[in-house]
Design an enzyme around this catalytic site. Structure first.
Site, PDB file in Angstrom:
ATOM      1  CE  LYS A  73      -4.172   1.579   2.378  1.00 27.32           C
ATOM      2  NZ  LYS A  73      -5.023   1.721   1.199  1.00 27.32           N
TER       3      LYS A  73
HETATM    4  N1  PPE Z   1      -7.931  -1.713  -2.633  1.00 30.51           N
HETATM    5  C1  PPE Z   1      -7.335  -0.498  -2.599  1.00 30.51           C
HETATM    6  C2  PPE Z   1      -6.652   0.001  -3.821  1.00 30.51           C
HETATM    7  C3  PPE Z   1      -7.397   0.257  -1.425  1.00 30.51           C
HETATM    8  O1  PPE Z   1      -6.810   1.455  -1.393  1.00 30.51           O
HETATM    9  C4  PPE Z   1      -8.095  -0.238  -0.302  1.00 30.51           C
HETATM   10  C5  PPE Z   1      -8.193   0.580   0.945  1.00 30.51           C
HETATM   11  C6  PPE Z   1      -8.687  -1.514  -0.383  1.00 30.51           C
HETATM   12  C7  PPE Z   1      -8.582  -2.215  -1.569  1.00 30.51           C
HETATM   13  C8  PPE Z   1      -9.392  -2.144   0.786  1.00 30.51           C
HETATM   14  O2  PPE Z   1      -8.473  -2.482   1.795  1.00 30.51           O
HETATM   15  P1  PPE Z   1      -8.912  -2.528   3.340  1.00 30.51           P
HETATM   16  O3  PPE Z   1      -9.081  -1.127   3.787  1.00 30.51           O
HETATM   17  O4  PPE Z   1      -7.768  -3.228   4.011  1.00 30.51           O
HETATM   18  O5  PPE Z   1     -10.166  -3.289   3.404  1.00 30.51           O
HETATM   19  N2  PPE Z   1      -8.202   1.993   0.729  1.00 30.51           N
HETATM   20  C9  PPE Z   1      -7.870   2.912   1.787  1.00 30.51           C
HETATM   21  C10 PPE Z   1      -7.637   4.322   1.282  1.00 30.51           C
HETATM   22  C11 PPE Z   1      -8.809   5.094   0.832  1.00 30.51           C
HETATM   23  C12 PPE Z   1      -8.457   6.549   0.547  1.00 30.51           C
HETATM   24  O6  PPE Z   1      -9.222   7.211  -0.179  1.00 30.51           O
HETATM   25  O7  PPE Z   1      -7.467   7.054   1.072  1.00 30.51           O
HETATM   26  C13 PPE Z   1      -8.912   2.854   2.899  1.00 30.51           C
HETATM   27  O8  PPE Z   1     -10.019   2.378   2.691  1.00 30.51           O
HETATM   28  O9  PPE Z   1      -8.568   3.289   3.990  1.00 30.51           O
END
Ligand code: PPE
Length: 298
Positions: free
Chosen positions: A149
């Site tokens: 990430k």
């Molecule tokens: N894919 C991506 C690309 C992603 O950024 C997130 C979280 C997820 C899947 C889901 O992951 P999880 O949060 O572990 O379930 N995205 C983060 C950032 C959002 C933002 O706008 O900044 C979040 O949800 O915190």
């Protein structure tokens, strides 16, 4: 910031911060929810473990261990006085040496917290969002470390988001370069077909291995649903009975249409509703079974 509590207005960095120029930071998105015994951070250890894995992938030496980072998150939430908030830990390369070699820059760590409501809007949460398949393919793992990430990775999501929003949609779904469903700009994707819940194998399609996604799979199986991780193609979205997205910021969001094709009845379906309410009950500490997912701020 680097071990000190800093007021919001003073949380500043130098313009020559390495990560600002080269996208070499790693971050997390975590939420704390209000419970009857004060704020509780949802799956804190899993988020911090992923943060440290992301740093490891980028060859960054994090100056703090997992336990210290978890305590720092709790301390920041406690100091904010917020009962519910979004939490953004960031490990970045600071001001030191310019030039691409990241190994010469200091590693800095910050944790910010703020209140953040429904990420895709209250109406989206209630009625379902409009999703559009993006013309931007998701990163290929041969050119970007899709398991990390990392801040620079989000140019991909940003381009897809701009395209979708300008075209009048709420969110974009990125496909792999081979045409398989990968993920939303900040969410993982789920379909329901004939009562079975389907989601892509995230690592294989270059999607982030979502902690919400993993939680939803557990909740769904505990509710008695069959969940299958399998490759999905664009038409699978069109014929699904239900589609929903999961993410920390987005939480569990129903999708009302994909590429202007109504999903199911157009209303959030029964499976999505059940998963949504199980998720919110779990994060708010209302289900004893998932108590181990919560870290009380104290
Ligand atoms: N894919 C991506 C690309 C992603 O950024 C997130 C979280 C997820 C899947 C889901 O992951 P999880 O949060 O572990 O379930 N995205 C983060 C950032 C959002 C933002 O706008 O900044 C979040 O949800 O915190």
């Amino acid at each position: 910031m680097d071990g000190e509590l800093v007021d919001w207005e003073d949380a500043k960095i130098h313009v020559l911060t390495h990560s600002l120029h080269y996208g070499t930071g790693v971050f997390e998105g975590i939420r704390a929810y209000e419970t009857t015994s004060g704020p509780a951070v949802f799956r804190l250890r899993e988020h911090i473990a992923r943060l440290l894995r992301s740093a490891h992938i980028l060859a960054m030496e994090t100056p703090y261990g997992a336990e210290q980072l978890c305590e720092a998150v709790r301390a920041t939430v406690r100091a904010s006085g917020l009962q519910a908030c979004y939490i953004r830990p960031l490990i970045y390369l600071g001001y030191g040496e310019m030039g691409l070699n990241p190994l010469l820059s200091p590693v800095n760590v910050s944790i910010a917290v703020w209140p953040w409501g429904a990420y895709l809007g209250d109406a989206g949460m209630e009625k379902g969002i409009r999703l559009k398949v993006s013309s931007w393919a998701r990163h290929d793992s041969r050119s970007m470390p899709t398991a990390a990430k990392a801040t620079g990775m989000y140019i991909n999501s940003s381009l897809a988001k701009v395209e979708a929003v300008r075209a009048g949609y709420d969110e974009a779904l990125m496909m792999t370069t081979d045409g398989y469903c990968s993920e939303g700009t900040g969410e993982n994707i789920f379909l329901v077909r004939d009562g079975v819940i389907l989601t892509p194998p995230n690592s294989a399609v270059g999607a982030l291995e979502g902690i919400t996604s993993a939680s939803v799979i557990t909740l769904a199986r505990d509710l008695g649903y069959e969940v299958s991780e399998q490759l999905l193609r664009r038409p699978d979205l069109y014929v699904a009975d239900e589609v929903f997205l999961t993410g920390t910021a987005a939480e569990v969001v129903p999708v009302g249409s994909v590429d202007d094709r109504v999903v199911g009845t157009g209303e959030p379906g029964p499976v999505t509703r059940k998963i949504q309410s199980a998720y919110f009950a779990a994060v708010r500490g209302e289900t004893a079974r998932y108590e181990s997912w919560l870290d009380r701020v104290g």
